[in-house]
Design an enzyme around this catalytic site. Structure first.
Site, PDB file in Angstrom:
ATOM      1  N   GLY A  89      -5.810  -8.450  13.256  1.00 22.95           N
ATOM      2  CA  GLY A  89      -5.678  -7.340  12.312  1.00 22.95           C
ATOM      3  C   GLY A  89      -6.520  -7.541  11.073  1.00 22.95           C
ATOM      4  O   GLY A  89      -6.064  -7.326   9.948  1.00 22.95           O
ATOM      5  N   LEU A 133      -4.604  -6.708   4.217  1.00 20.99           N
ATOM      6  CA  LEU A 133      -4.443  -8.130   3.965  1.00 20.99           C
ATOM      7  C   LEU A 133      -5.390  -8.973   4.828  1.00 20.99           C
ATOM      8  O   LEU A 133      -6.013  -9.917   4.341  1.00 20.99           O
ATOM      9  CB  LEU A 133      -2.988  -8.535   4.243  1.00 20.99           C
ATOM     10  CG  LEU A 133      -2.638 -10.010   4.072  1.00 20.99           C
ATOM     11  CD1 LEU A 133      -2.813 -10.447   2.620  1.00 20.99           C
ATOM     12  CD2 LEU A 133      -1.210 -10.271   4.555  1.00 20.99           C
ATOM     13  N   TYR A 140      11.067  -1.977  12.533  1.00 17.90           N
ATOM     14  CA  TYR A 140      10.153  -2.915  11.873  1.00 17.90           C
ATOM     15  C   TYR A 140      10.911  -4.178  11.451  1.00 17.90           C
ATOM     16  O   TYR A 140      10.460  -5.305  11.698  1.00 17.90           O
ATOM     17  CB  TYR A 140       9.535  -2.233  10.651  1.00 17.90           C
ATOM     18  CG  TYR A 140       8.669  -3.133   9.807  1.00 17.90           C
ATOM     19  CD1 TYR A 140       7.320  -3.310  10.108  1.00 17.90           C
ATOM     20  CD2 TYR A 140       9.187  -3.788   8.687  1.00 17.90           C
ATOM     21  CE1 TYR A 140       6.510  -4.128   9.330  1.00 17.90           C
ATOM     22  CE2 TYR A 140       8.390  -4.607   7.907  1.00 17.90           C
ATOM     23  CZ  TYR A 140       7.054  -4.770   8.223  1.00 17.90           C
ATOM     24  OH  TYR A 140       6.261  -5.586   7.461  1.00 17.90           O
TER      25      TYR A 140
END
Length: 259
Positions: A8, A13, A157
């Site tokens: 990712g 981030l 989540y």
């Protein structure tokens, strides 16, 4: 200097951490889902690109094989990729394999990727695994791990991040004495990322705030089996430390990744 895979890495981030690690002289391998974005990032960084959709466990396994073949010297894995809450009121989504999407990407994918890369990491000890988790945790319901009843995006989540934390603590025990450390962290609260904006949440912090903890864990010996709140030791949900939870989670995980 280390050879570091960041999942990712094309935004938020992951992207910030990738640039910081390259500036420090490390060999950085960037993963992304979109081939164009991942290749462009790799060009900017003069790094190597790896493309895979982590919602497909077959692609996760292929990613591990490609990385291991191309970089047998890999000694740091940063499991950063993730799926957020989703838009307010959004319904349950499933992965390519039919798993609940947040569980698939935030938990099953890093577990499968880590397992596949462990032989390489062990061969290059001391090595490090960093799991980007969250302070938002809710125990996984083992009777309904795929969240088929009463679905809620925030809970989905939070359950996936609870599972990731519990898995981290169990894996740390398994790897004790091997020279491979594994830690999980909450980088920062509501960072200015697409994940947070998509959830219609006003960011509280920057990706630079969140990067400090990831960079510390990736480049320094900070022990193993810890939960970090940024750069500071913290505590995960109490149930994430329970050996009985670890046993049940391992059994459910093995069943899910086989299907």
């Amino acid at each position: 200097m280390s050879t570091i895979l960041i999942t990712g890495a094309t935004s938020g981030l992951g992207r910030y951490v990738a640039f910081e690690l390259v500036r420090s002289g490390h060999v950085v391998l960037v993963h992304g889902r979109d081939a164009g974005r991942t290749e462009r990032l790799a060009e900017e960084l003069r790094a190597e690109a790896f493309v895979a959709d982590l919602a497909s466990l077959a692609q996760v396994r292929e990613l591990a094989g490609h990385v291991a073949d191309a970089h047998p010297e890999l000694d740091v894995l940063v499991n950063n990729a993730g799926v957020g809450f989703g838009a307010p009121g959004a319904g349950r989504e499933v992965s390519v394999d039919g798993h609940e999407l947040r569980l698939a990407v935030n938990y099953l994918a890093p577990v499968v990727l880590t397992r596949a890369l462990l032989p390489v990491l062990r061969a290059n000890a001391p090595a490090r695994i960093i799991n980007v988790g969250s302070a938002g945790q809710e125990p996984l319901v083992f009777e309904d791990p795929e969240f088929t009843r009463g679905y809620d995006g925030v809970s989905a989540y939070s359950r996936s991040k609870f599972a990731l934390a519990a898995h981290t603590f169990a894996l740390a025990e398994e790897l004790d004495g091997t020279g491979v450390s594994v830690n999980v962290l909450h980088p920062a609260t509501y960072m200015d990322t697409a994940m947070v904006r998509d959830a219609d949440v006003t960011p509280w912090s920057t990706v630079a705030d969140g990067a400090a903890g990831v960079l510390a864990l990736a480049t320094r010996d900070m022990g193993s089996g810890g939960f970090y709140d940024g750069t500071r030791p913290g505590r995960a949900h109490a149930a994430a430390y329970d050996p009985q939870v670890h046993t049940r989670l391992a059994a459910v995980t093995d069943q899910l990744v086989r299907t």
